[in-house]
Scaffold this motif. Structure first.
Motif, PDB file in Angstrom:
ATOM      1  N   ASN A  57       0.830  -1.210   0.000  1.00  0.00           N
ATOM      2  CA  ASN A  57       0.000   0.000   0.000  1.00  0.00           C
ATOM      3  C   ASN A  57       0.861   1.256   0.000  1.00  0.00           C
ATOM      4  OD1 ASN A  57      -2.556  -1.305   0.120  1.00  0.00           O
ATOM      5  ND2 ASN A  57      -2.196  -1.745   2.281  1.00  0.00           N
ATOM      6  N   ARG A 469     -10.337  -4.348  10.013  1.00  0.00           N
ATOM      7  CA  ARG A 469     -10.525  -3.162   9.172  1.00  0.00           C
ATOM      8  C   ARG A 469     -11.907  -3.192   8.532  1.00  0.00           C
ATOM      9  NH1 ARG A 469      -5.591  -0.571   7.418  1.00  0.00           N
ATOM     10  NH2 ARG A 469      -6.932   0.438   5.881  1.00  0.00           N
ATOM     11  N   CYS A 471     -14.612  -2.788   5.699  1.00  0.00           N
ATOM     12  CA  CYS A 471     -14.614  -2.931   4.246  1.00  0.00           C
ATOM     13  C   CYS A 471     -14.910  -1.565   3.620  1.00  0.00           C
ATOM     14  CB  CYS A 471     -15.672  -3.944   3.825  1.00  0.00           C
ATOM     15  SG  CYS A 471     -15.904  -4.079   2.039  1.00  0.00           S
ATOM     16  N   ASP A 472     -14.039  -1.102   2.727  1.00  0.00           N
ATOM     17  CA  ASP A 472     -14.213   0.217   2.109  1.00  0.00           C
ATOM     18  C   ASP A 472     -15.453   0.277   1.228  1.00  0.00           C
ATOM     19  OD1 ASP A 472     -11.931   1.221   3.304  1.00  0.00           O
ATOM     20  OD2 ASP A 472     -10.630   0.595   1.667  1.00  0.00           O
ATOM     21  N   THR A 473     -15.884  -0.885   0.732  1.00  0.00           N
ATOM     22  CA  THR A 473     -17.007  -0.914  -0.203  1.00  0.00           C
ATOM     23  C   THR A 473     -18.351  -0.730   0.486  1.00  0.00           C
ATOM     24  OG1 THR A 473     -15.751  -2.391  -1.656  1.00  0.00           O
ATOM     25  CG2 THR A 473     -18.134  -2.273  -2.007  1.00  0.00           C
ATOM     26  N   ARG A 475     -18.948  -0.086   4.108  1.00  0.00           N
ATOM     27  CA  ARG A 475     -19.062   0.575   5.408  1.00  0.00           C
ATOM     28  C   ARG A 475     -20.118   1.681   5.340  1.00  0.00           C
ATOM     29  NH1 ARG A 475     -13.823   4.665   6.047  1.00  0.00           N
ATOM     30  NH2 ARG A 475     -14.390   6.008   4.285  1.00  0.00           N
ATOM     31  N   CYS A 509     -16.495  -9.135   1.511  1.00  0.00           N
ATOM     32  CA  CYS A 509     -15.870  -9.022   2.833  1.00  0.00           C
ATOM     33  C   CYS A 509     -16.451 -10.059   3.778  1.00  0.00           C
ATOM     34  CB  CYS A 509     -16.056  -7.614   3.398  1.00  0.00           C
ATOM     35  SG  CYS A 509     -17.773  -7.181   3.765  1.00  0.00           S
ATOM     36  N   TYR A 513     -16.084  -6.547   7.431  1.00  0.00           N
ATOM     37  CA  TYR A 513     -14.665  -6.297   7.691  1.00  0.00           C
ATOM     38  C   TYR A 513     -13.819  -7.019   6.647  1.00  0.00           C
ATOM     39  CZ  TYR A 513     -16.264  -4.823  12.336  1.00  0.00           C
ATOM     40  OH  TYR A 513     -16.900  -4.187  13.376  1.00  0.00           O
ATOM     41  N   ASP A 564     -10.665   7.914  11.780  1.00  0.00           N
ATOM     42  CA  ASP A 564     -10.212   7.886  10.386  1.00  0.00           C
ATOM     43  C   ASP A 564     -11.059   6.965   9.516  1.00  0.00           C
ATOM     44  OD1 ASP A 564      -8.184   9.657  10.971  1.00  0.00           O
ATOM     45  OD2 ASP A 564      -6.672   8.094  11.295  1.00  0.00           O
ATOM     46  N   GLY A 565     -12.051   6.303  10.112  1.00  0.00           N
ATOM     47  CA  GLY A 565     -12.912   5.412   9.343  1.00  0.00           C
ATOM     48  C   GLY A 565     -12.288   4.074   9.018  1.00  0.00           C
ATOM     49  N   VAL A 566     -11.204   3.709   9.729  1.00  0.00           N
ATOM     50  CA  VAL A 566     -10.510   2.461   9.460  1.00  0.00           C
ATOM     51  C   VAL A 566     -11.208   1.278  10.127  1.00  0.00           C
ATOM     52  CG1 VAL A 566      -8.332   1.211   9.789  1.00  0.00           C
ATOM     53  CG2 VAL A 566      -8.307   3.629   9.153  1.00  0.00           C
ATOM     54  N   THR A 567     -11.729   1.482  11.332  1.00  0.00           N
ATOM     55  CA  THR A 567     -12.379   0.412  12.070  1.00  0.00           C
ATOM     56  C   THR A 567     -13.570   0.969  12.839  1.00  0.00           C
ATOM     57  OG1 THR A 567     -11.980  -1.468  13.559  1.00  0.00           O
ATOM     58  CG2 THR A 567     -10.947   0.634  14.148  1.00  0.00           C
TER      59      THR A 567
END
Length: 578
Positions: A57, A469, A471-473, A475, A509, A513, A564-567
């Motif tokens: 990343n 974490r 899931c960015d898709t 959340r 996911c 997550y 930060d929206g990570v978890t």
């Protein structure tokens, strides 16, 4: 002359950056030092710089894809916008699709267009051309999105599922002796075609595709349960018939070179699976006799995790700077603490991988060695023959070491030798089992290590946990009452701009997550903390001083990840104390 040769070697190493790496440096997407580190990791893993960059990343994936597609002169497309249901999937064998991560998109006359995540894989194009007799044109796509699509495609096209194999006629009547052949240590043959073998192979393949870290095979009185641990949480995989459990375990025992006749004592072993052309997976196997038969736990050891850069393990910039400073010291001790399964090994190996250069002699002693790394002298503890942590450490000190990694400090003897090594010009990295960073110091004192030796040898202590974490898709934002947020630890002045997300769940996911990241308490050994240690103070006193120095505890580190929206807040509360 030796110095001149070293300088020439370093200059050559800098010049040998791949074209894509040089372009990223020129565009200020990477520093030259970061590009060199990624390139070093890529060469060790026999992987392209581009794929290693994605793995770590290091740059935005879309930007990396755009640059590579420009280099190869091929189009870059979003695979999520394509209708893969209409793809001519039967034109290429599933084994070839899986091997090269290459998806047929559409056929136009005698030209087949295929989606690839790495256009530098010339072998994939050659094999596709040979198998089809068609001309092949590549379309560049995000390799992570391609992997998700391929997982669905391969699962759909796989004509044998776990349930299918379990329900095969005659599976219960199989003669174990004729079903299983000894293939030798380190070789899992995925081509043998018998029901019990296919069942075991399918378990291993499914666990890897789903990102599991462990497989649990558990016999009970009236059922057998197989579960996968995914992102730290166990999930049911299948409940096979009771009569199969001993056959499954026997098959795995032989693959791991264990004694299939011994069912009364615990056993440990290893095996290896070649999952794809460039990816080998090691498995560590442990058996335990229980009331209703042997339970087996299989730890999946993916060596790619250890080759991630320090930037990817989840530390914030200030914590990362402290860690880098400590690894750059010529001597001293770095301690990583936390419970089993908190990611300590990956954190240590991320640093060891950075320190693994031709100029350094790096040695490690572990129980057992979980991840094999080229260039590291790795030793397995074997108490039955007297090869303990302490014995191995003494031997290391006679082997001209620069960096020593100790899997765990368990007793006074090991602790004293490690401290002595840290005081005599060696960099020592090790782990402890404590709840936080301050309590690690009092743990060493309670073992019997002299406080002045601790104060003069320890450079940095890292406590950590792993959280899942989002899931960015899928959340989704969630509104929580202010009193809940304040009770969790957020500051009142931060509530106005705070946006928190919760897990929703989608096909890509696991329960909302995907993957895990670390939350850390990184405590440098300041002069003030050293004085507290030598004065015999309590863990609470050290903790207060660390807070005065700006050290964030794991709850505060976790709340940063929530903001930060990570978890999620639930994840942070699950793994941290109040």
């Amino acid at each position: 002359m030796a110095v001149e040769n070293q300088e020439v070697g370093q200059q050559a190493e800098n010049v040998m950056l791949p074209g894509l790496a040089a372009k990223m440096v020129k565009l200020d997407l990477l520093t030259e030092a970061a590009a060199q580190e990624i390139n070093h990791n890529a060469m060790q893993e026999n992987r392209s710089f581009y794929l290693q960059c994605i793995e770590q990343n290091a740059v935005p994936v879309t930007r990396a894809c755009e640059l590579l597609s420009e280099d190869f002169g091929i189009p870059f497309m979003d695979i999520e916008s394509m209708n893969t249901e209409l793809s001519p999937l039967d034109i290429l064998p599933a084994s070839l699709v899986d091997k090269h991560h290459m998806l047929p998109l559409y056929l136009r006359d005698t030209r087949l267009f295929v989606a690839v995540g790495d256009p530098g894989n010339a072998t994939a194009v050659d094999e596709a051309k040979f198998n089809t007799g068609l001309s092949i044109s590549m379309v560049m796509v995000d390799p992570r999105k391609l992997a998700l699509v391929l997982d669905k495609v391969l699962d759909k096209d796989d004509d044998v599922s776990l349930d299918d194999i379990v329900n095969e006629e005659g599976l219960d009547d199989i003669d174990l002796a004729s079903e299983i052949e000894d293939e030798g240590f380190g070789a899992v043959d995925l081509q043998i075609d018998t029901p019990i073998v296919r069942f075991v192979n399918k378990i291993l393949q499914d666990s890897i595709r789903k990102g599991a870290s462990d497989i649990h095979i558990e016999p009970y009185e009236k059922q057998t349960r197989i579960r996968f641990r995914i992102d730290g949480v166990l999930h049911d995989a299948i409940n096979p018939p009771m009569g199969l459990v001993h056959k499954i375990i026997a098959r795995l025992k032989i693959l791991a070179s264990l004694d299939i006749a011994e069912r009364r004592l615990p056993q440990d072993g290893r095996m290896k699976l070649q999952f794809s052309r460039n990816r080998n997976i090691d498995f560590r196997i442990s058996t335990m006799p229980t009331l209703f038969g042997e339970k087996m736990v299989i730890r999946i050891l993916d060596t790619s995790a250890a080759n991630l850069g320090l930037e990817t393990i989840g530390m914030n910039p200030e914590q990362l700077a402290h860690y880098r400073d400590a690894t750059n010291q010529p001597h001293g001790m770095i301690l990583v603490t936390g419970p089993t399964g908190s990611g300590k090994t990956v954190s240590l190996y991320s640093a060891i991988n950075l320190l693994n250069t031709v100029e350094r002699n790096v040695s490690s002693v572990e129980d057992p060695v979980e991840i094999y790394l080229s260039g590291i002298n790795q030793v397995n503890v074997n108490d039955r023959i007297g090869l303990s942590f302490a014995t191995t450490l003494r031997a290391f000190l006679r082997q001209d070491p620069d960096v020593i990694m100790v899997g765990e400090i368990r007793d006074l003897e090991t602790a004293e030798i490690a401290v002595k090594a840290a005081q005599t010009g060696h960099l020592v990295l090790s782990t402890l089992h404590t709840n936080d960073a301050p309590s690690s110091l009092t743990r060493l004192i309670n073992m019997g290590v002299a406080p002045f030796n601790i104060a003069s040898s320890v450079n940095l202590i890292i406590a950590q946990r792993l959280v899942r974490r989002l899931c960015d898709t899928c959340r989704e934002p969630v509104d929580l009452p202010d009193d809940v947020l304040l009770t969790a630890g957020f500051k009142e002045e931060s509530l106005a701009d705070l946006e928190i997300f919760e897990a929703a769940g989608c096909s890509g996911c696991s329960s909302g997550y995907r993957g895990r990241t670390g939350i850390f308490e990184v405590m440098p050994m300041s002069d003030e903390i050293s004085e507290l240690v030598m004065s015999g103070c309590s863990t609470l006193d050290i903790d207060r001083q660390a807070r005065r120095e700006g050290v964030k505890n794991m709850r505060q580190s976790g709340l940063e990840k929530v903001a930060d929206g990570v978890t999620t807040l639930e994840e942070v509360e699950r793994v941290t104390a109040d």
